[in-house]
Write a protein that holds these residues in place. Structure first.
Motif, PDB file in Angstrom:
ATOM      1  N   MET A 140       0.589  -1.573   0.037  1.00 54.35           N
ATOM      2  CA  MET A 140      -0.082  -0.037  -0.336  1.00 54.35           C
ATOM      3  C   MET A 140       0.572   1.036   0.169  1.00 54.35           C
ATOM      4  N   SER A 141       0.791   2.132  -0.917  1.00 55.25           N
ATOM      5  CA  SER A 141       0.899   3.534  -1.082  1.00 55.25           C
ATOM      6  C   SER A 141       0.368   4.643  -0.937  1.00 55.25           C
ATOM      7  N   PHE A 142       0.787   5.551   0.482  1.00 58.13           N
ATOM      8  CA  PHE A 142      -0.263   6.742  -0.020  1.00 58.13           C
ATOM      9  C   PHE A 142       0.664   7.628   0.150  1.00 58.13           C
ATOM     10  N   THR A 143       0.130   9.276   0.028  1.00 57.32           N
ATOM     11  CA  THR A 143       0.666  10.483   0.586  1.00 57.32           C
ATOM     12  C   THR A 143      -0.047  11.263   1.761  1.00 57.32           C
ATOM     13  N   LEU A 144       0.537  11.705   2.422  1.00 57.32           N
ATOM     14  CA  LEU A 144       0.412  12.767   3.546  1.00 57.32           C
ATOM     15  C   LEU A 144       0.468  13.918   3.688  1.00 57.32           C
ATOM     16  N   ALA A 145      -0.165  15.040   3.356  1.00 58.15           N
ATOM     17  CA  ALA A 145       0.324  15.855   3.970  1.00 58.15           C
ATOM     18  C   ALA A 145      -0.050  16.815   5.248  1.00 58.15           C
ATOM     19  N   THR A 146       0.501  18.084   5.541  1.00 61.37           N
ATOM     20  CA  THR A 146      -0.032  18.113   6.789  1.00 61.37           C
ATOM     21  C   THR A 146       0.214  19.927   6.219  1.00 61.37           C
ATOM     22  N   TRP A 147      -0.643  20.922   6.668  1.00 62.84           N
ATOM     23  CA  TRP A 147      -0.323  21.907   6.774  1.00 62.84           C
ATOM     24  C   TRP A 147      -1.814  22.635   8.346  1.00 62.84           C
ATOM     25  N   ASN A 148      -0.615  23.801   8.722  1.00 60.86           N
ATOM     26  CA  ASN A 148      -1.167  25.317   9.170  1.00 60.86           C
ATOM     27  C   ASN A 148      -2.295  25.766   8.076  1.00 60.86           C
ATOM     28  N   ILE A 149      -3.843  25.335   8.659  1.00 59.03           N
ATOM     29  CA  ILE A 149      -4.130  25.919   7.547  1.00 59.03           C
ATOM     30  C   ILE A 149      -4.961  28.038   8.241  1.00 59.03           C
ATOM     31  N   ASN A 150      -5.305  27.887   9.317  1.00 53.43           N
ATOM     32  CA  ASN A 150      -5.388  28.994  10.477  1.00 53.43           C
ATOM     33  C   ASN A 150      -6.375  29.586   9.473  1.00 53.43           C
ATOM     34  N   SER A 151      -7.553  28.498  10.003  1.00 55.32           N
ATOM     35  CA  SER A 151      -8.961  28.604   9.725  1.00 55.32           C
ATOM     36  C   SER A 151      -9.275  27.941   8.763  1.00 55.32           C
ATOM     37  N   VAL A 152      -9.901  26.527   9.202  1.00 57.99           N
ATOM     38  CA  VAL A 152     -10.129  26.111   7.187  1.00 57.99           C
ATOM     39  C   VAL A 152     -11.572  26.711   7.509  1.00 57.99           C
ATOM     40  N   ARG A 153     -12.964  27.416   7.831  1.00 56.71           N
ATOM     41  CA  ARG A 153     -14.288  27.303   7.407  1.00 56.71           C
ATOM     42  C   ARG A 153     -13.706  28.945   6.888  1.00 56.71           C
ATOM     43  N   LEU A 154     -12.778  29.314   6.638  1.00 62.06           N
ATOM     44  CA  LEU A 154     -12.436  30.800   5.909  1.00 62.06           C
ATOM     45  C   LEU A 154     -11.049  30.734   4.759  1.00 62.06           C
TER      46      LEU A 154
END
Length: 262
Positions: free
Chosen positions: A1-15
């Motif tokens: 199984m291969s999967f790609t992961l990303a991490t992100w400080n989005i600073n307000s997911v709704r905005l």
């Protein structure tokens, strides 16, 4: 199984729902870990995310502050959350994939402006948070795990635009780096990003204060992807999506990616 992961400080997911969708549409990571969602879980805009194939979510939220979420195309099992340092903040959540890999998503406290716990309570909270992370990893050695998030520390000299100038600036002070490295060592975590990109300046955050963030390029690598030694050799393809910092109404962080072949 291969999967790609990303991490992100989005600073307000709704905005910033539009640029989250842009990332999901254009990059299509299997798993996206978000920090600083600033939203109760029930108000995270999952409808559009589900329409893009991200039907699984494990999250902890609070109104207006903090908040962490794991969005996934792959099934997830909620593995709980830990309130390190007893701050009452939504800063950690864990989930397990069907292949047995546990993903920890962290948002470490920023620590305020002054690197002195005697005059700045927030700095003390940051150090205490990292100490409790360290102790938890000592108490129960993590296995088959990935740790990602905005750890709010740029540990290496080439993780900041100017090492000497930032030695007394919160996020790069020696005491913070020492605490972060102690937590990393306690869990035998491997810095996957630097395993793939061992040399050279590398940033994931650029201040909103810079008139032209890209030209000034005064960045810091605050966002990290770690893995336990039993799966770290399966990681590859690490990168920072720098262009996302220039998208419309951007976060001050850029997403960090890694792929795992397991």
């Amino acid at each position: 199984m291969s999967f790609t992961l990303a991490t992100w400080n989005i600073n307000s997911v709704r905005l910033r729902e539009p640029i989250v969708c842009k990332l999901l549409e254009e990059e299509g990571p299997d798993v996206l870990c978000l920090q600083e969602c600033k939203s109760p879980v029930e108000k995270i805009p999952m409808e559009r995310f589900r329409a893009l194939g991200y039907s699984h979510i494990v999250a902890r939220g609070q109104k207006g502050y903090n908040g962490v979420a794991i969005l996934s195309k792959l099934p997830l099992r909620d593995m709980g959350a830990v309130d390190y340092a007893g701050l009452g903040h939504a800063r950690h959540v864990a989930a397990k994939l069907e292949n047995g890999v546990t993903i920890h998503n962290f948002y470490v406290p920023a620590g305020g402006d002054k690197p002195d716990r005697e005059i700045n309570e927030k700095f003390g909270q940051k150090l205490d948070y990292l100490t409790e992370m360290r102790d938890a990893f000592y108490a129960e050695k993590p296995e088959k795990s990935i740790l990602v998030g905005d750890l709010n520390i740029a540990p290496r000299e080439d993780d900041v635009w100017n090492h000497k100038q930032l030695l007394k600036i919160v996020s790069h002070t020696p005491v913070e780096v020492e605490h972060l490295c102690a937590a990393q060592d306690a869990g035998h975590w491997v810095d996957v990003t630097r395993q793939d990109i061992p040399e050279g300046l590398l940033y994931s955050w650029w201040s909103y204060r810079a008139r032209d963030w890209s030209e000034a390029d005064k960045g810091r690598r605050l966002d990290h992807v770690w893995a336990t030694p039993d799966i770290s050799n399966a990681a590859h393809g690490s990168r920072v999506l720098r262009d996302a910092r220039g998208w419309e109404q951007p976060s001050d962080h850029a997403p960090v990616f890694a792929t795992f072949d397991l």
